[in-house]
Design a protein around this motif. Structure first.
Motif, mmCIF file in Angstrom:
data_model
loop_
_atom_site.group_PDB
_atom_site.id
_atom_site.type_symbol
_atom_site.label_atom_id
_atom_site.label_comp_id
_atom_site.label_asym_id
_atom_site.label_seq_id
_atom_site.Cartn_x
_atom_site.Cartn_y
_atom_site.Cartn_z
ATOM 1 N N ASP A 127 39.492 31.234 38.338
ATOM 2 C CA ASP A 127 38.178 31.151 38.955
ATOM 3 C C ASP A 127 38.301 31.510 40.431
ATOM 4 O O ASP A 127 39.390 31.817 40.923
ATOM 5 N N SER A 128 37.178 31.462 41.132
ATOM 6 C CA SER A 128 37.178 31.897 42.528
ATOM 7 C C SER A 128 37.960 30.954 43.431
ATOM 8 O O SER A 128 38.353 31.344 44.535
ATOM 9 N N ASP A 129 38.214 29.736 42.984
ATOM 10 C CA ASP A 129 38.977 28.795 43.790
ATOM 11 C C ASP A 129 40.484 29.010 43.676
ATOM 12 O O ASP A 129 41.232 28.710 44.611
ATOM 13 N N ASN A 130 40.943 29.508 42.531
ATOM 14 C CA ASN A 130 42.390 29.612 42.332
ATOM 15 C C ASN A 130 42.888 31.030 42.096
ATOM 16 O O ASN A 130 44.085 31.233 41.915
ATOM 17 N N CYS A 131 41.998 32.031 42.080
ATOM 18 C CA CYS A 131 42.414 33.377 41.683
ATOM 19 C C CYS A 131 43.470 33.967 42.616
ATOM 20 O O CYS A 131 44.410 34.644 42.145
ATOM 21 N N LEU A 132 43.376 33.738 43.922
ATOM 22 C CA LEU A 132 44.371 34.292 44.849
ATOM 23 C C LEU A 132 45.722 33.616 44.648
ATOM 24 O O LEU A 132 46.777 34.273 44.669
ATOM 25 N N LEU A 133 45.705 32.309 44.445
ATOM 26 C CA LEU A 133 46.949 31.600 44.182
ATOM 27 C C LEU A 133 47.574 32.060 42.868
ATOM 28 O O LEU A 133 48.786 32.298 42.786
ATOM 29 N N MET A 134 46.761 32.190 41.831
ATOM 30 C CA MET A 134 47.254 32.682 40.536
ATOM 31 C C MET A 134 47.872 34.072 40.700
ATOM 32 O O MET A 134 48.972 34.343 40.192
ATOM 33 N N PHE A 135 47.168 34.952 41.381
ATOM 34 C CA PHE A 135 47.601 36.340 41.542
ATOM 35 C C PHE A 135 48.931 36.419 42.294
ATOM 36 O O PHE A 135 49.889 37.062 41.847
ATOM 37 N N HIS A 136 49.005 35.750 43.424
ATOM 38 C CA HIS A 136 50.208 35.803 44.254
ATOM 39 C C HIS A 136 51.397 35.159 43.540
ATOM 40 O O HIS A 136 52.516 35.709 43.528
ATOM 41 N N THR A 137 51.182 34.006 42.917
ATOM 42 C CA THR A 137 52.283 33.309 42.247
ATOM 43 C C THR A 137 52.751 34.073 41.019
ATOM 44 O O THR A 137 53.954 34.147 40.737
ATOM 45 N N ALA A 138 51.813 34.648 40.262
ATOM 46 C CA ALA A 138 52.192 35.441 39.094
ATOM 47 C C ALA A 138 53.012 36.653 39.502
ATOM 48 O O ALA A 138 53.965 37.048 38.801
#
Length: 482
Positions: A127-138
């Motif tokens: 979602d918009s709250d975690n997408c950047l964290l998901m993207f960078h960590t993945a």
């Protein structure tokens, strides 16, 4: 991921006679055997089959012939205990809550242990709250399915996230996001098959997309001559458009052929139709399967459900709906499939299809005087039911929200409609919801559990029913239409 003491032993391993390496020790008899896994000095005990079914690491372990496949306790090094705990919860079918810290640890475990159910679980919760964290960590841990899914989500919300993206992501990740094409809002009207004297364009039998920059609709492709979208099932799965069923002629003759449009190849292909011919069905795509839900045939409303497996190209019957339904409102949320059924005169019921058990489960009921749910939309863990108002205000659209986590209903204030009339179609992209009719396309922003009008664009100039969906179009198609 190294095991603690991973020597193999001679004499006890079982060789696969088909050449697949080593079979799990007592593979056919793991049954309810339990294994203790120690991670960061924390011990977790779980059935071996639960671990083997969902985790490639444990599948490989029990094919390896190593000593650990006969031990009752093994140690995993270099993984966080909280992340492994979440692995077990997902493998058991539980629904754990994700926050920032646990997301990082979950991605680390999903990548190193190759836990595909956890990867899917994470993808379904971008979602918009975690997408950047998901993207960078993945990207950091090489969990590529999540990496691509999160990148597309960021691209679809780039207008809202660009400042944050440029502030928090390294240049190579920014470049990858900007190299993607965002998903576009699509529509196709209700059209019947062409006769021999009719051309495709003469019948306006086109699938269109909204150019949001230029604020006008453009043609993506023409429908095949023998395709009908009148009372058909229309959906998108894996960036391909599917049309199933439909009718032609005044007798409502069911169209036998079904069609798939590939955006990548810009081409249509025929596919097998359901075993039970049907029209006025609901069609949903989820996890490499199409679900043809209910519908009508020979003046009979049906409760039967069929699933089309993309891998095998075959239709099979699934559990029947609790009762017959035609044109039922359906949606996906959090990787789950929901259908909205109406009981005259005042009860709307939401059922979930439980894939692992092949059954429909009643989730909740909504009682409203003389009204029914005619559109169902999922956003995060919320289900939004759009419904007509009471009989004295039938064309005014009301909305109620059901939260899957809390099990609570909330009535949204105000009316939701495009101009004069009810809201019969809606598509979610990021935190936006696109609705349309002939006079306007209206984009809402979902803020909490409130829909706020964001912008108004050109309406879709077609009469009758309209199907809407999202597709990610290659740049070559957009360049063609410039």
């Amino acid at each position: 991921m190294p095991l603690h003491g991973s020597e193999s032993e001679d004499g006890d391993s079982c060789v696969d006679p088909d050449g697949g390496g080593y079979l799990p020790c007592s593979a056919s008899g793991l049954g309810s055997e339990r294994l203790t896994v120690v991670v960061e000095h924390t011990s977790f005990t779980e059935e071996k089959m639960v671990l083997v079914r969902g985790c490639e690491y444990f599948q490989a372990l029990y094919r390896s012939g190593m000593r650990e496949c006969r031990q009752q306790e093994i140690h995993l090094r270099g993984l966080p205990a909280r992340g492994f705990c979440l692995v077990l919860e997902v493998l058991r079918g539980e629904v754990p809550v994700l926050d920032g810290d646990i997301i990082v640890e979950a991605i680390q475990c999903a990548a190193f242990l190759q836990v595909s159910p956890l990867t899917k679980y994470l993808i379904d919760r971008i979602d918009s709250d975690n997408c950047l964290l998901m993207f960078h960590t993945a990207a950091t841990f090489g969990l590529w399915d999540l990496y691509h899914a999160a990148a597309l989500f960021v691209r679809n919300m780039y207008a809202d996230l660009e400042v944050e993206v440029r502030k928090n992501l390294p240049s190579e990740l920014i470049s990858f996001v900007e190299s993607l094409t965002p998903s576009v809002f699509m529509a196709v009207g209700a059209h019947v098959t062409c006769d021999v004297h009719e051309t495709v364009h003469a019948a306006s039998r086109t699938v269109c997309y909204l150019d949001e920059t230029g604020n006008h609709w453009k043609t993506l492709t023409d429908l095949p001559l023998d395709a009908s979208t009148l009372m058909a099932g229309v959906t998108v799965l894996d960036n391909k458009l599917y049309i199933v069923g439909g009718v032609c002629g005044v007798q409502k003759q069911v169209v036998d052929s079904c069609f798939c449009y590939s955006v990548e190849n810009n081409s249509w292909s025929k596919m097998a139709g359901p075993s039970q011919p049907r029209f006025n069905l609901s069609l949903v795509g989820l996890d490499s399967r199409l679900y043809a839900i209910g519908g009508e045939c020979e003046r009979t409303v049906m409760s039967s459900v069929e699933t089309y497996h993309l891998d095998s190209g075959r239709w099979t019957f699934a559990a029947h709906l609790p009762r017959p339904a035609a044109g039922a409102a359906c949606t996906k949320a959090m990787g789950r499939l929901f259908v909205c059924l109406w009981r005259p005169m005042e009860t709307t019921e939401i059922y979930e299809y439980v894939l692992g058990k092949d059954q429909w489960r009643l989730v909740t009921s909504l009682i409203r005087h003389q009204s029914y749910g005619h559109c169902l939309v999922g956003h995060r863990d919320d289900l939004y039911v759009m419904r007509n108002g009471p009989s004295d205000d039938f064309l005014r659209c009301r909305m109620d929200c059901y939260n899957l986590g809390t099990g609570q209903w909330t009535s949204l204030p105000g009316h939701y409609a495009n101009s004069k009339g009810s809201l019969f179609t809606a598509v979610v992209r990021g935190d936006s919801v696109f609705t349309l009719n002939r006079t306007m396309t209206l984009e809402y922003t979902v803020d909490g559990r409130t829909w706020k009008p964001r912008r108004q664009m050109k309406g879709f100039p077609r009469s009758g029913s309209v199907w809407t969906f999202l597709l990610q179009l290659p740049e070559c198609i957009k360049d063609r239409d410039r």
